[in-house]
Scaffold this motif. Structure first.
Motif, short mmCIF file in Angstrom:
data_model
loop_
_atom_site.label_atom_id
_atom_site.label_comp_id
_atom_site.label_asym_id
_atom_site.label_seq_id
_atom_site.Cartn_x
_atom_site.Cartn_y
_atom_site.Cartn_z
N ILE A 69 0.85 -1.21 0.00
CA ILE A 69 0.00 0.00 0.00
C ILE A 69 0.87 1.25 0.00
O ILE A 69 0.63 2.20 -0.75
N PHE A 70 1.91 1.24 0.84
CA PHE A 70 2.82 2.37 0.90
C PHE A 70 3.53 2.57 -0.43
O PHE A 70 3.69 3.70 -0.92
N ALA A 71 3.97 1.46 -1.05
CA ALA A 71 4.66 1.55 -2.34
C ALA A 71 3.73 2.09 -3.42
O ALA A 71 4.14 2.89 -4.27
N ALA A 72 2.46 1.66 -3.41
CA ALA A 72 1.51 2.09 -4.43
C ALA A 72 1.17 3.57 -4.30
O ALA A 72 0.73 4.20 -5.26
N ARG A 73 1.40 4.14 -3.12
CA ARG A 73 1.11 5.56 -2.91
C ARG A 73 2.23 6.47 -3.41
O ARG A 73 2.04 7.68 -3.48
N GLN A 74 3.39 5.89 -3.73
CA GLN A 74 4.53 6.72 -4.12
C GLN A 74 4.24 7.57 -5.36
O GLN A 74 4.63 8.72 -5.43
N PHE A 75 3.58 6.99 -6.32
CA PHE A 75 3.26 7.72 -7.55
C PHE A 75 1.75 7.89 -7.70
O PHE A 75 1.22 7.87 -8.81
N GLY A 76 1.08 8.02 -6.56
CA GLY A 76 -0.36 8.21 -6.60
C GLY A 76 -0.76 9.47 -7.32
O GLY A 76 -1.87 9.56 -7.87
N PHE A 185 5.09 -4.89 -6.98
CA PHE A 185 3.78 -5.00 -7.61
C PHE A 185 2.97 -3.73 -7.37
O PHE A 185 2.32 -3.20 -8.28
N GLY A 186 3.00 -3.23 -6.12
CA GLY A 186 2.28 -2.00 -5.80
C GLY A 186 2.83 -0.80 -6.53
O GLY A 186 2.08 0.03 -7.06
N LEU A 187 4.16 -0.69 -6.60
CA LEU A 187 4.78 0.44 -7.29
C LEU A 187 4.51 0.40 -8.78
O LEU A 187 4.17 1.42 -9.39
N PHE A 188 4.64 -0.77 -9.39
CA PHE A 188 4.40 -0.90 -10.82
C PHE A 188 2.96 -0.55 -11.18
O PHE A 188 2.70 0.17 -12.14
N GLY A 189 2.02 -1.05 -10.40
CA GLY A 189 0.62 -0.77 -10.67
C GLY A 189 0.28 0.69 -10.56
O GLY A 189 -0.52 1.22 -11.35
N SER A 190 0.88 1.39 -9.58
CA SER A 190 0.58 2.81 -9.38
C SER A 190 1.08 3.66 -10.53
O SER A 190 0.57 4.76 -10.76
N LEU A 196 -7.41 5.77 -11.25
CA LEU A 196 -7.61 5.03 -10.00
C LEU A 196 -6.54 3.94 -9.84
O LEU A 196 -6.87 2.75 -9.67
N PRO A 197 -5.27 4.30 -9.88
CA PRO A 197 -4.21 3.28 -9.87
C PRO A 197 -4.17 2.45 -8.60
O PRO A 197 -3.93 1.24 -8.66
#
Length: 269
Positions: A69-76, A185-190, A196-197
């Motif tokens: 979750i934290f990784a996915a927020r990096q490029f939110g 996975f979280g970073l790539f998806g974001s 709505l990444p």
């Protein structure tokens, strides 16, 4: 491609813009941990939740849940048109932006999450340790249930230490690579998903998990052999012993490299 002064300015600007977001993220995590502690200690035998093994289970559960979750927020910000343009036009190379996020996610997150974990864990551990000592004293030296007596001994209530909790380097490597995969996975998806990444990333992760379970059920596979490779690698056949270690390293590397390529494509576009 990489300039140290430019990278330092990028890090300074990133911190100035995101420190409140980071503070709120870990604040929510601490609040949830506090609620868990209060619920656990309210039970009659709730102090048994805070054995050394129990503390480790709580910490690593939080690490694996909050890490992606934290990784996915990096490029939110890329999911919002106004902020996406500002982020992409920032005077720094793609590699510098990717490297900064990599350092924050891989190095910064585990360290800060450990400090945040201790805020609630240390008081809970002290209370649990004290209650275990009282319970052990009440049993007396001639307690009938020796297994319960052993479970209450002080050596089972040491403060969790992430360095000494692993019995071997194999356990550490397993945890580290699994965390890298989830964070990647979280970073790539974001980055790769435009609208709505964050939501789409975790929906995709859930669907992927269901597919893996379905495939494993249909083909009667043994995922435990792969997940426990570093502990039982000597007992596996020739092909798994050659293929599994490659997959353990290649899969996270592909996700992190894919995040870099996706960021580069977003800047070119």
């Amino acid at each position: 491609m990489f300039d140290l002064r430019r990278f330092a300015r990028l890090a300074k600007a990133h911190w100035a813009e995101n420190w409140k977001s980071y503070a709120s993220f870990f604040g929510v995590a601490i609040a949830l941990h506090f609620i868990f502690v209060m619920i656990a200690l309210s039970g009659k035998q709730g102090f048994t939740t805070f054995t050394t093994a129990g503390q480790a289970a709580t910490y690593f559960t939080g690490l694996f849940v909050l890490g992606p979750i934290f990784a996915a927020r990096q490029f939110g910000a890329l999911g919002r048109r106004d902020s996406a343009l500002l982020m992409l036009m920032r005077p720094a190379s793609t590699f510098e932006k990717w490297l900064l996020s990599t350092m924050i996610v891989i190095v910064g997150f585990p360290l800060v999450s450990l400090l945040a974990f201790y805020i609630c864990d240390i008081p809970a551990w002290l209370i649990a340790k004290s209650q275990a000592q009282v319970a052990l004293a009440e049993l007396g030296p001639n307690a009938a249930n020796q297994s319960l007596t052993f479970g209450l001994r002080p050596e089972n209530y040491l403060l969790f230490d992430p360095v000494t909790t692993f019995d071997s380097w194999c356990e550490f490597l397993t945890v580290w690579l699994m965390l890298l995969f989830l964070q990647g996975f979280g970073l790539f998806g974001s980055i790769y998903l435009h609208r709505l990444p964050l939501l789409k990333t975790f929906v995709a992760g859930f669907v992927l998990l269901l597919l893996l379970i379905l495939v494993g059920t249909v083909f009667d596979s043994e995922p435990d052999a792969f997940l426990g490779y570093w502990e039982s690698r000597r007992a596996l056949g020739d092909l798994p012993s050659r293929l599994y270690p490659i997959l353990w390293f290649v899969l996270p590397a592909l996700l992190w490299f894919g995040a870099y390529r996706a960021l580069k494509e977003r800047e070119i576009a």
